[in-house]
Write an enzyme that holds these catalytic residues in place. Structure first.
Site, PDB file in Angstrom:
ATOM      1  N   HIS A 154       0.517  -1.900  -6.757  1.00  8.55           N
ATOM      2  CA  HIS A 154      -0.226  -3.790  -6.901  1.00  8.55           C
ATOM      3  C   HIS A 154      -0.466  -3.858  -4.826  1.00  8.55           C
ATOM      4  O   HIS A 154      -1.425  -4.610  -5.208  1.00  8.55           O
ATOM      5  CB  HIS A 154       0.828  -4.531  -7.147  1.00  8.55           C
ATOM      6  N   ASP A 363      -4.400  -8.018   1.601  1.00  2.00           N
ATOM      7  CA  ASP A 363      -3.635  -8.321   0.510  1.00  2.00           C
ATOM      8  C   ASP A 363      -3.709  -6.998  -0.696  1.00  2.00           C
ATOM      9  O   ASP A 363      -5.623  -7.408  -1.464  1.00  2.00           O
ATOM     10  CB  ASP A 363      -3.859 -10.077  -0.185  1.00  2.00           C
TER      11      ASP A 363
END
Ligand code: F6P
Length: 455
Positions: A154, A363
């Site tokens: 992720h 991110d």
């Protein structure tokens, strides 16, 4: 259809609502196929690690495992969050190279494998999530598990040179070769993993795109950008207008516009830089003074880790400094709130905000960016200011893309966003919304599982 077994560090057990999009998407996949969701119970117990708890909800069995304090410290607070998290977010300066926590991480992963292996059937399809559990697939193979196993990261996959800086990097990263499919958020993450495999990992990329490990085993790496439950969030945001917290927020603004940021209190989110960018906006755009209030919601996260506690102190100082210098008797430019809100309330807040500020320094994806867009009122959508360094920037091209280190750029983007015409806002919003509907959370899990099944 094979039974699905999902493994992740955190498990959304029934009753304990962690209403995030990922939980919703995985739950839907488990409901469709029936299966097991296995992970840490979130508890730090006094006794030995390894006690299991079981719960059933329809065709889904939830199995969670307790860890004792020493193991939580070494595995979760230690290697996962003080070594891997900074490394995977390109922050070599913050990496803790402790051998003890590294060994605990491998030992806890082996415990996961010991407890999970007896629950598996030959035709199961196993889907392991995130940096906490990288070696788990290989450890299951060592215990004779031959079914299809996929892994999804992720968070970002950094460049090979950064990975090389971690002692014993090959032991960890070569454990990825045991999977049938390794999924990443963006094409660049996939590319960087392939580069690592070639340069340091002893493997090669075959002409048909498959990867070959040094022992000759073939596996795949591919890109699956995670989506959100777009239709549900749009409906939820509309309904949330009636919630008292949302009404109170709107009323408190009086006629001012709202800019919003919602992030876990984490150094990867670029909060000090964002606060400073907002201050720069106040300095550079005196004509807009008093017309916009910035609300930053930042729930405390991983509070047992030193770097996170230091960040909290730093943000309190900067917020005080900004308000001290710019507030008026009837206006506080920056509202900084550590409190957490329900997911539904947050979508109501997003809808009330003319500007969404999502400016992480790094991110994997950033689902707040997507949720902010999905929450907007089609008749009067707000504008997303988005970091180029978030995975979401690869998809949300109609956002105002900024470099989070360029404070002047962030400042000017806030000014541009808050004065953009309705026509331009609607054009940008429609383009992004179309993408979010098409590539939603269901598309993500179906494409990952479809690829894994055919691997
Ligand atoms: O991928 C990062 C992540 O694991 C997310 O899935 C999750 O939202 C977040 O970090 C939560 O962190 P923690 O479980 O450490 O509270």
């Amino acid at each position: 259809m094979s039974r699905l077994v999902v493994v992740s560090n955190r498990v959304a057990v029934p009753g304990e609502q962690r209403a995030g999009g990922l939980a919703v998407g995985l739950q839907a996949a488990l409901e469709e196929r029936g299966g097991v969701w296995f992970g840490w119970s979130g508890k730090s117990v006094r006794d030995e690690s390894g006690a299991l708890h079981e719960q059933r909800d329809g065709d889904i069995q939830f199995v969670t495992m307790d860890l004792n304090k020493r193991d939580v410290d070494g595995y979760y607070n230690g290697f996962a969050n003080r070594t891997l998290w900074p490394l995977l977010h390109f922050r070599l300066d913050l990496v803790d190279y402790d051998r003890g926590t590294r060994e605990t991480y491998h030992r806890v992963n082996a415990l996961f494998a010991d407890k999970l292996a007896p629950l598996l059937r030959e035709d199961d399809i196993v889907w392991i999530h995130d940096y906490h559990l990288i070696p788990l697939g290989a450890l299951l193979r060592e215990r004779g598990i031959g079914c299809r196993i996929g892994f999804f990261l992720h968070v970002p996959m950094p460049s090979a040179d950064l990975l090389q800086a971690m002692p014993d990097h090959l032991r960890l990263l070569s454990s990825l070769y045991a999977y049938d499919l390794v999924g990443f958020q963006t094409q660049r993450d996939t590319d960087r993993f392939q580069t690592y495999l070639r340069l340091f990992g002893g493997g090669r990329v075959l002409p048909d795109g498959r990867l070959q490990a040094p022992d000759g085993r073939h596996f795949r790496a591919a890109t699956f950008p995670i989506g959100i439950d777009t239709a549900r969030i749009a409906a939820q945001a509309k309904a949330a207008a009636n919630k008292s917290a949302v009404k109170d927020l709107r009323a408190s603004l009086r006629d001012r516009q709202l800019a919003i940021g919602v992030d876990r209190l984490d150094y990867s989110k670029g909060l000090p830089e964002r606060f400073q960018g907002f201050e720069r906006y106040l300095d550079r755009h005196p004509d807009q003074h008093g017309s916009l209030t910035y609300l930053q919601i930042a729930p405390v996260s991983r509070g047992d880790v030193t770097e996170y506690r230091q960040l909290r102190t730093q943000l309190e100082q900067i917020a005080g400094h900004i308000n001290g210098g710019h507030a008026a008797p009837d206006w506080t430019p920056l509202r900084y709130v550590n409190q957490n809100f329900s997911h539904a309330t947050l979508t109501g807040f997003y809808r009330a905000a003319a500007v969404g500020l999502v400016t992480p320094l790094r991110d994997g994806m950033n689902l707040v960016a997507k949720e902010y867009v999905a929450s907007q009122d089609p008749d009067n959508p707000g504008v997303l200011v988005l970091s180029l360094l978030a995975g979401a920037a690869d998809e949300l091209k109609q956002a105002l893309l900024v470099n989070p280190h360029d404070l002047d750029g962030v400042a000017d983007a806030i000014a541009t966003a808050s004065t953009m015409s309705l026509k331009r806002r609607q054009e940008r919003w429609h383009a992004m919304m179309e993408h979010l509907h098409r590539f939603d959370i269901n598309h993500w899990r179906r494409s990952f599982l479809g690829t894994l099944e055919s691997a």
